[in-house]
Design a protein around this motif. Structure first.
Motif, short mmCIF file in Angstrom:
data_model
loop_
_atom_site.label_atom_id
_atom_site.label_comp_id
_atom_site.label_asym_id
_atom_site.label_seq_id
_atom_site.Cartn_x
_atom_site.Cartn_y
_atom_site.Cartn_z
N PRO A 1 24.40 -9.59 60.06
CA PRO A 1 24.86 -10.98 60.16
C PRO A 1 25.04 -11.61 58.79
O PRO A 1 24.24 -11.37 57.89
CB PRO A 1 23.75 -11.67 60.96
N ARG A 2 26.09 -12.39 58.63
CA ARG A 2 26.34 -13.09 57.37
C ARG A 2 25.57 -14.39 57.28
O ARG A 2 25.48 -14.99 56.20
CB ARG A 2 27.84 -13.38 57.23
N ASN A 3 25.01 -14.87 58.39
CA ASN A 3 24.21 -16.09 58.41
C ASN A 3 22.84 -15.76 59.00
O ASN A 3 22.75 -15.26 60.13
CB ASN A 3 24.89 -17.18 59.24
N VAL A 4 21.80 -16.03 58.23
CA VAL A 4 20.43 -15.71 58.63
C VAL A 4 19.60 -16.99 58.62
O VAL A 4 19.68 -17.79 57.68
CB VAL A 4 19.81 -14.67 57.68
N SER A 5 18.79 -17.17 59.65
CA SER A 5 17.90 -18.33 59.74
C SER A 5 16.46 -17.86 59.83
O SER A 5 16.17 -16.81 60.40
CB SER A 5 18.24 -19.18 60.97
N ALA A 6 15.55 -18.65 59.24
CA ALA A 6 14.12 -18.34 59.30
C ALA A 6 13.34 -19.65 59.25
O ALA A 6 13.89 -20.71 58.92
CB ALA A 6 13.71 -17.44 58.14
N VAL A 7 12.07 -19.56 59.59
CA VAL A 7 11.19 -20.73 59.62
C VAL A 7 10.30 -20.70 58.39
O VAL A 7 9.90 -19.63 57.92
CB VAL A 7 10.33 -20.74 60.90
N VAL A 8 10.02 -21.88 57.86
CA VAL A 8 9.15 -21.98 56.69
C VAL A 8 7.82 -21.30 56.96
O VAL A 8 7.22 -21.46 58.02
CB VAL A 8 8.92 -23.46 56.33
N GLY A 9 7.37 -20.50 56.00
CA GLY A 9 6.10 -19.79 56.14
C GLY A 9 6.24 -18.41 56.74
O GLY A 9 5.31 -17.61 56.68
N GLU A 10 7.41 -18.12 57.32
CA GLU A 10 7.63 -16.81 57.91
C GLU A 10 8.35 -15.88 56.92
O GLU A 10 8.68 -16.28 55.80
CB GLU A 10 8.44 -16.94 59.20
N ILE A 11 8.63 -14.65 57.34
CA ILE A 11 9.33 -13.68 56.51
C ILE A 11 10.83 -13.73 56.82
O ILE A 11 11.22 -13.71 57.98
CB ILE A 11 8.79 -12.26 56.74
N ALA A 12 11.62 -13.80 55.77
CA ALA A 12 13.08 -13.75 55.92
C ALA A 12 13.58 -12.42 55.35
O ALA A 12 13.17 -12.02 54.26
CB ALA A 12 13.74 -14.91 55.19
N ILE A 13 14.44 -11.73 56.10
CA ILE A 13 14.98 -10.44 55.66
C ILE A 13 16.50 -10.50 55.69
O ILE A 13 17.10 -10.84 56.72
CB ILE A 13 14.47 -9.29 56.56
N LEU A 14 17.12 -10.18 54.55
CA LEU A 14 18.57 -10.13 54.44
C LEU A 14 18.99 -8.66 54.36
O LEU A 14 18.55 -7.93 53.48
CB LEU A 14 19.03 -10.88 53.18
N ARG A 15 19.84 -8.24 55.29
CA ARG A 15 20.19 -6.83 55.43
C ARG A 15 21.37 -6.46 54.53
O ARG A 15 22.31 -7.23 54.37
CB ARG A 15 20.55 -6.52 56.88
N CYS A 16 21.30 -5.26 53.96
CA CYS A 16 22.41 -4.73 53.16
C CYS A 16 22.39 -3.20 53.27
O CYS A 16 21.43 -2.56 52.82
CB CYS A 16 22.29 -5.17 51.70
N ARG A 17 23.45 -2.64 53.86
CA ARG A 17 23.55 -1.19 53.99
C ARG A 17 24.75 -0.72 53.16
O ARG A 17 25.88 -1.17 53.36
CB ARG A 17 23.72 -0.79 55.45
N VAL A 18 24.48 0.20 52.23
CA VAL A 18 25.51 0.69 51.31
C VAL A 18 25.80 2.16 51.61
O VAL A 18 24.90 3.00 51.55
CB VAL A 18 25.07 0.52 49.84
N LYS A 19 27.06 2.45 51.90
CA LYS A 19 27.50 3.82 52.13
C LYS A 19 28.01 4.41 50.82
O LYS A 19 28.61 3.72 49.99
CB LYS A 19 28.61 3.84 53.18
N ASN A 20 27.79 5.72 50.64
CA ASN A 20 28.26 6.45 49.45
C ASN A 20 27.78 5.79 48.15
O ASN A 20 28.55 5.64 47.20
CB ASN A 20 29.79 6.54 49.43
#
Length: 309
Positions: free
Chosen positions: A56-75
């Motif tokens: 997803p290009r838009n990620v939401s999280a709550v203060v105090g929690e863990i936020a993870i931004l995904r990135c998968r790179v081929k080759n």
């Protein structure tokens, strides 16, 4: 491509056969060379790195929690994958290495995997914004992700999660619970945790200590020991704004707090002077009492032993 010998005069062919053969051979070589330049050997696009754009290009999280931004790179090959915070163009990570003093940021990557996910622990409202996953190709490619953190009261989040802590795992800030330092000096706080905490976060008041703030001069050093974790927070050039409550919050352990008072240069000196004056005021009294006691004991000795006069 084929080349033929085309002599125009058979008599010339008989006289100079070697010269004609060499001339035609040279023409063939030039034609082949020219053709090879017309068809350049470009690298295949299949070998170039690219993003597996399934996150997803838009990620939401709550203060105090863990936020993870995904990135998968081929080759990926021998290229470098970096995460950059767009608002200040700060490079947060490069491959598995972190280039910020804020230990909340790290990369999730297992060997031989294609995932290079950015992990933000104890997310704060100020973490909202655009982050870019970049690969150092030519030209550079990037994947922009917008992070939105819902603002809540930070300490409410800490207190609500406290029930999940191991009652035996706790933090302790070394020294007194009240610390007085001079202005322009260094505030040094050491937090000892009796367990191996995966991370240690410091709060100033109700906000996480911002290592990337304009104030500067803030550093954090965390090390694992045989018995637990030690975290050292240092703030150089202390000012009145640095006064307040500091809380050491280890992951999975009960936090500990200390109150810091930043004073002017005259106040600590006055405190030390007043203390020395008190000690000086007691000294004559002690000497006087000691002399009186010695005189009293000597009189008793004389009364008990009158022959010793």
């Amino acid at each position: 491509m084929a080349c033929w010998l085309t002599p125009t005069n058979t008599s010339i062919l008989k006289i100079k056969p070697l010269i004609l053969i060499l001339l035609n051979l040279n023409i063939c070589i030039e034609q082949v060379s020219a053709t090879s330049f017309l068809i350049p050997h470009e690298p295949s696009n299949i070998d170039r790195p690219f993003f597996d754009d399934i996150s997803p290009r838009n990620v939401s999280a709550v203060v105090g929690e863990i936020a993870i931004l995904r990135c998968r790179v081929k080759n990926k090959g021998n290229r470098t994958v970096s995460w950059m915070r767009k608002r200040d163009l700060h490079i947060l990570t490069t491959n598995i290495y972190t280039y910020t003093g804020d230990q909340r940021f790290s990369v999730i990557h297992t060997p031989s995997s294609e995932d290079w996910d950015l992990k933000i622990e104890y997310a704060q409202a100020r973490d909202s914004g655009v982050y870019e996953c970049q690969v150092n190709t030519e030209p550079k490619i990037n994947l922009a992700i917008n992070l939105q953190i819902k603002a809540l009261n930070d300490f409410e989040s800490i207190n609500s999660n406290r029930r999940h802590y191991d009652s035996k795992a706790r933090a302790k800030i070394l020294g007194s619970t009240e610390i007085h330092v001079k202005r322009e000096s260094t505030i040094a706080l050491t937090c000892s945790v009796n367990t191996h905490a995966s991370s240690v976060i410091w709060y100033h008041g109700s906000s996480i200590v911002d290592f990337d703030s304009l104030r500067g001069g803030i550093s954090l050093e965390t090390e694992k020991t045989d018995v637990g974790t030690t975290s050292r927070l240092m703030l150089t050039r202390a000012s009145f704004k640095d006064s307040g409550n500091y809380t050491c919050v280890p992951n999975g352990a009960i936090p500990a707090s200390v109150r810091v008072h930043v004073l002017t240069g005259e106040q600590p000196a006055a405190m030390q002077t007043s203390g020395s004056r008190r000690k000086g005021a007691y000294t004559p009294t002690i000497i006087f009492i000691s002399i009186k006691m010695l005189l009293y004991i000597s009189r008793l000795y004389i009364d008990v032993n009158p022959k010793g006069r």
